[in-house]
Design a protein around this motif. Structure first.
Motif, PDB file in Angstrom:
ATOM      1  N   TYR A 150      -1.169  -1.386   3.812  1.00  0.00           N
ATOM      2  CA  TYR A 150      -0.913  -1.441   5.264  1.00  0.00           C
ATOM      3  C   TYR A 150       0.557  -1.135   5.530  1.00  0.00           C
ATOM      4  CZ  TYR A 150      -1.195  -3.092  10.066  1.00  0.00           C
ATOM      5  OH  TYR A 150      -1.166  -3.170  11.435  1.00  0.00           O
ATOM      6  N   ARG A 193      -1.236  -7.708   6.980  1.00  0.00           N
ATOM      7  CA  ARG A 193      -2.164  -6.674   6.500  1.00  0.00           C
ATOM      8  C   ARG A 193      -3.567  -6.983   7.004  1.00  0.00           C
ATOM      9  NH1 ARG A 193      -0.546  -9.485   2.169  1.00  0.00           N
ATOM     10  NH2 ARG A 193      -2.025 -11.028   1.471  1.00  0.00           N
ATOM     11  N   PHE A 200      -4.538   2.481   1.325  1.00  0.00           N
ATOM     12  CA  PHE A 200      -4.912   1.078   1.130  1.00  0.00           C
ATOM     13  C   PHE A 200      -3.743   0.100   1.271  1.00  0.00           C
ATOM     14  CE2 PHE A 200      -4.700   2.572  -3.440  1.00  0.00           C
ATOM     15  CZ  PHE A 200      -3.563   1.885  -3.790  1.00  0.00           C
ATOM     16  N   THR A 243       3.620  -2.361   0.399  1.00  0.00           N
ATOM     17  CA  THR A 243       3.812  -0.971   0.844  1.00  0.00           C
ATOM     18  C   THR A 243       5.118  -0.321   0.364  1.00  0.00           C
ATOM     19  OG1 THR A 243       2.369  -1.387   2.702  1.00  0.00           O
ATOM     20  CG2 THR A 243       3.809   0.522   2.874  1.00  0.00           C
ATOM     21  N   ASP A 250      -7.069  -3.650   3.420  1.00  0.00           N
ATOM     22  CA  ASP A 250      -5.882  -3.210   2.685  1.00  0.00           C
ATOM     23  C   ASP A 250      -5.752  -3.958   1.361  1.00  0.00           C
ATOM     24  OD1 ASP A 250      -5.010  -1.499   4.804  1.00  0.00           O
ATOM     25  OD2 ASP A 250      -4.378  -3.294   5.892  1.00  0.00           O
TER      26      ASP A 250
END
Lengths: 94, 358
Positions: free
Chosen positions: B157, B224, B155, B164, B228
């Protein structure tokens, strides 16, 4: 005390601006906008820097961050002057 | 008001499996578009250093949890068929339906007399899952297996420079048995903040579509897709600093225990600054409130509390009786804390994922 707090805030802004390199923060004056010139990580950096310098100055930890810190409407870091007043209040009462 | 005291229910084992791929923020900096200054800032402020993710994109949270549960059964000698209930807490289920817990029931060799279901929660998921397990024990069940975790790469990106670099993949299995032991829970929810941490697309409100799969540059500077996770870092920061210290005051008052009598504070590993701030606020040093998980493994979502125990507290938790506070806070918004007693549980160091997905 008051001058020391102002110095702590101004030196902290200068310190984080070494990384940010924002021209508008090179010579901060009290009425200058502050929050609008920072991204969220820079606000965090500034809080960390002020807390560290204040702890060194007072000999105790004082929390500068609160639930208003990242709120664009309510943040105490809206201007340089409001940041100084916030830190002063926290140093006196925190 | 969800304040609950239990006099029965004890954690007997905690096993965590982490992703097999070690990523360094130094190596990932270019992918996220970090210049040297930004890299220095994220290391200092957020505590980013390394994180562990799965190398095979087909691996699911259930695969990590299955490896943890398998090792848990080996180490404890517990017969899987003796498990009465299986709770799976995850935001990354195998399928939209059925519940991953039911698939795991069969995969782990649990009997068909097992009650099994999923709970969709993230950072507060371990506390809510543990509360549910204790409530099941109070209702008469003897053994509950709680599985928690996420494969966050499902989930977050890969080019989202905000979220992330924070995320790590992990799946834990926790065994709870019917044994006399006192515990206290306080639990909170506030749906008014649901948009601050959200995966907008993929549900019924905004079904998955070609548009939802298109990467877009966002106002926060990240790229994203709508499928996401999005995090409003400022709002989550504000929420955490307000809610978590208040929750500790509430828990201590409810349990009638002073913080000096707590051996360890194991908190959801959001980021280093948040943890340092909470530690200072409640006057607890890093030895009693570990905060290295996000630095070494990444934010493991609902597995971050058991993951921290396995990574950094496996010796004290394995060796002696402890009174600990666990606290989780995040997506929902949802936050909760509990005060529990443990006595020499099975808590090995984290396992590296090595199994094949099924």
């Amino acid at each position: 005390m008051n001058d020391a707090i102002e110095t702590i805030v101004l030196e902290s802004i200068a310190r984080i601006n070494k990384d940010l390199d924002n021209p508008k923060l090179r010579h901060p004056a009290p009425d200058d906008p502050l929050f609008a010139e920072l991204d969220s990580m820079a606000v965090l950096d500034l809080i960390l820097e002020i807390e560290a310098r204040l702890q060194e100055h007072l000999g105790r930890y004082v929390q500068i961050a609160d639930e208003r810190s990242m709120d664009p409407q309510k943040t105490p870091f809206l201007t340089v002057q409001s940041a100084i007043e916030h830190v002063r209040e926290r140093a006196d009462n925190g | 008001m969800a304040k609950v005291r239990f006099d029965k229910g004890a954690i007997k084992a905690i096993v965590t499996t982490v992703g097999d791929r070690l990523l360094s923020i130094d190596e990932e900096a270019e992918k996220f578009g970090y210049d040297e200054r930004t890299l220095k800032r994220v290391k200092k402020s957020m505590g980013f250093h390394t994180r562990r993710v799965v190398s095979d994109p087909s691996v699911c949270t259930s695969d990590l949890c299955a490896q943890s549960a398998g090792r848990l059964f080996e180490l404890t000698g517990v017969d899987p068929a003796s498990i009465d209930a299986l709770i799976m807490v995850t935001q990354t289920p195998d399928y939209r339906a059925p519940s991953t817990a039911i698939i795991l029931q069969d995969r782990l060799g649990l009997g068909t007399g097992t009650v099994a279901f999923d709970i969709n929660l993230g950072c507060s998921g371990f506390i809510n899952g543990l509360y549910t397990a204790y409530a099941m024990i109070a209702s008469g069940l003897q053994r509950v297996l709680l599985c928690v975790g996420d494969v966050a790469s499902k989930f977050a990106y890969e080019r989202d420079k905000v979220l992330t670099p924070l995320m790590g993949d992990a799946g834990s299995a926790i065994l709870i048995e019917a044994e006399a032991s006192e515990s206290h829970f306080v639990l909170h929810s506030d749906g008014s903040g649901f948009e601050h941490l959200i995966i907008p697309a993929g549900g019924c409100r905004y079904p998955c579509s070609l548009e939802a799969l298109e990467p877009k540059a966002r106002p926060d500077g990240a790229v994203r897709r709508d499928v996401d996770m999005y995090m409003n870092g400022g709002e989550i920061f504000n929420f955490t600093l307000k809610a978590v210290p208040e929750m500790f005051d509430e828990l201590f008052a409810f349990a009638g225990v002073e913080k000096e009598r707590i051996d360890y504070f194991v908190l959801h590993q959001a980021n280093r600054y948040i943890l340092q701030n909470i530690a200072k606020r409640i006057g607890v040093d890093e030895e009693r409130l570990p905060m290295k998980t996000v630095t070494e493994y990444g934010n493991q979502n609902s597995a971050s509390i058991p993951g921290t125990i396995n990574a950094f507290l496996h010796e004290p938790f394995s060796g002696r009786s402890l009174r600990s506070v666990f606290a989780g806070f995040g997506i929902g918004l949802s936050w909760g804390a509990c005060l529990v007693e443990t006595d020499g549980i099975v808590a090995p160091e984290p396992l590296i994922y090595k199994g094949a997905s099924t």
